[in-house]
Write a protein that holds these residues in place. Structure first.
Motif, short mmCIF file in Angstrom:
data_model
loop_
_atom_site.label_atom_id
_atom_site.label_comp_id
_atom_site.label_asym_id
_atom_site.label_seq_id
_atom_site.Cartn_x
_atom_site.Cartn_y
_atom_site.Cartn_z
N ASP A 167 0.82 -1.18 0.00
CA ASP A 167 0.00 0.00 0.00
C ASP A 167 0.88 1.26 0.00
O ASP A 167 0.60 2.20 -0.73
N GLU A 168 1.90 1.27 0.82
CA GLU A 168 2.82 2.42 0.88
C GLU A 168 3.54 2.60 -0.45
O GLU A 168 3.72 3.73 -0.93
N HIS A 169 3.94 1.50 -1.06
CA HIS A 169 4.64 1.57 -2.36
C HIS A 169 3.71 2.18 -3.41
O HIS A 169 4.14 3.02 -4.22
N GLN A 170 2.45 1.79 -3.41
CA GLN A 170 1.48 2.33 -4.37
C GLN A 170 1.33 3.83 -4.18
O GLN A 170 1.33 4.58 -5.16
N ARG A 171 1.19 4.29 -2.94
CA ARG A 171 1.05 5.73 -2.67
C ARG A 171 2.29 6.49 -3.13
O ARG A 171 2.20 7.57 -3.70
N ALA A 172 3.46 5.90 -2.88
CA ALA A 172 4.71 6.55 -3.28
C ALA A 172 4.79 6.69 -4.80
O ALA A 172 5.19 7.75 -5.32
N MET A 173 4.40 5.65 -5.52
CA MET A 173 4.43 5.71 -6.98
C MET A 173 3.42 6.72 -7.52
O MET A 173 3.72 7.47 -8.46
N GLU A 174 2.23 6.75 -6.94
CA GLU A 174 1.22 7.72 -7.38
C GLU A 174 1.70 9.14 -7.16
O GLU A 174 1.53 10.01 -8.02
N ALA A 175 2.31 9.39 -6.00
CA ALA A 175 2.82 10.73 -5.71
C ALA A 175 3.93 11.11 -6.68
O ALA A 175 3.94 12.21 -7.24
N TYR A 176 4.87 10.19 -6.91
CA TYR A 176 5.99 10.46 -7.82
C TYR A 176 5.48 10.82 -9.22
O TYR A 176 5.88 11.83 -9.80
N TRP A 177 4.60 10.00 -9.77
CA TRP A 177 4.13 10.24 -11.13
C TRP A 177 3.22 11.45 -11.23
O TRP A 177 3.18 12.12 -12.27
N SER A 178 2.53 11.78 -10.16
CA SER A 178 1.73 13.01 -10.15
C SER A 178 2.66 14.23 -10.20
O SER A 178 2.40 15.19 -10.94
N LEU A 179 3.74 14.18 -9.45
CA LEU A 179 4.71 15.28 -9.47
C LEU A 179 5.37 15.40 -10.84
O LEU A 179 5.57 16.50 -11.35
N ARG A 180 5.71 14.26 -11.44
CA ARG A 180 6.30 14.28 -12.79
C ARG A 180 5.33 14.89 -13.78
O ARG A 180 5.73 15.65 -14.66
N TRP A 181 4.04 14.56 -13.66
CA TRP A 181 3.04 15.11 -14.56
C TRP A 181 2.98 16.63 -14.41
O TRP A 181 2.92 17.35 -15.41
N ILE A 182 2.98 17.13 -13.17
CA ILE A 182 2.96 18.58 -12.93
C ILE A 182 4.15 19.24 -13.61
O ILE A 182 4.01 20.27 -14.28
N GLN A 183 5.33 18.63 -13.48
CA GLN A 183 6.53 19.18 -14.12
C GLN A 183 6.42 19.15 -15.63
O GLN A 183 6.68 20.14 -16.31
N GLN A 184 6.06 18.00 -16.17
CA GLN A 184 6.02 17.83 -17.63
C GLN A 184 4.99 18.73 -18.29
O GLN A 184 5.22 19.23 -19.40
N GLU A 185 3.87 18.92 -17.65
CA GLU A 185 2.81 19.75 -18.23
C GLU A 185 3.03 21.24 -17.96
O GLU A 185 2.29 22.07 -18.48
N GLY A 186 4.00 21.55 -17.13
CA GLY A 186 4.26 22.96 -16.83
C GLY A 186 3.16 23.62 -16.03
O GLY A 186 2.92 24.81 -16.15
N VAL A 187 2.49 22.85 -15.18
CA VAL A 187 1.41 23.38 -14.35
C VAL A 187 2.00 24.38 -13.37
O VAL A 187 2.98 24.09 -12.68
N ARG A 188 1.44 25.57 -13.33
CA ARG A 188 1.94 26.63 -12.46
C ARG A 188 0.99 26.97 -11.32
O ARG A 188 1.39 27.56 -10.33
N THR A 189 -0.30 26.63 -11.49
CA THR A 189 -1.29 26.94 -10.46
C THR A 189 -2.14 25.70 -10.21
O THR A 189 -2.52 25.01 -11.14
N LEU A 190 -2.38 25.42 -8.92
CA LEU A 190 -3.19 24.28 -8.52
C LEU A 190 -4.27 24.73 -7.55
O LEU A 190 -4.17 25.82 -6.97
N GLN A 191 -5.27 23.88 -7.38
CA GLN A 191 -6.32 24.11 -6.41
C GLN A 191 -6.30 22.97 -5.42
O GLN A 191 -5.99 21.84 -5.78
#
Length: 93
Positions: free
Chosen positions: A1-25
């Motif tokens: 379960d912890e490994h799954q959460r870690a992977m989801e967090a990592y890939w979410s952060l990569r997505w934010i970087q790759q898409e150039g997201v500057r503002t979040l809610q």
């Protein structure tokens, strides 16, 4: 379960970087912590006034640390109740 959460967090952060997201809610959990809408992430939001849990805030993306799987934000504003209702309506459709 912890490994799954870690992977989801990592890939979410990569997505934010790759898409150039500057503002979040996000939804305030407590103090300066907000759960980012649409992603399995929690961010520390600096500069936010004292807000009740459940308030929806908009913040600028700050530092992203892929090793720690964390993100920080800088408070921008609170989302108005009417805008929040519109967002919820859009999600329901």
């Amino acid at each position: 379960d912890e490994h799954q959460r870690a992977m989801e967090a990592y890939w979410s952060l990569r997505w934010i970087q790759q898409e150039g997201v500057r503002t979040l809610q996000g939804v305030v959990l407590r103090d300066n912590l907000a759960r980012i809408e649409g992603l399995p992430l929690v961010a520390r939001v600096s500069g936010a006034p004292s807000l009740e849990p459940g308030a929806v805030v908009r913040f600028d993306v700050g530092a992203i640390d892929l090793l720690e799987r964390s993100i920080t934000g800088v408070y921008r504003d609170i989302v108005e109740a009417s805008q929040k209702a519109q967002n919820m309506k859009g999600l329901a459709e």
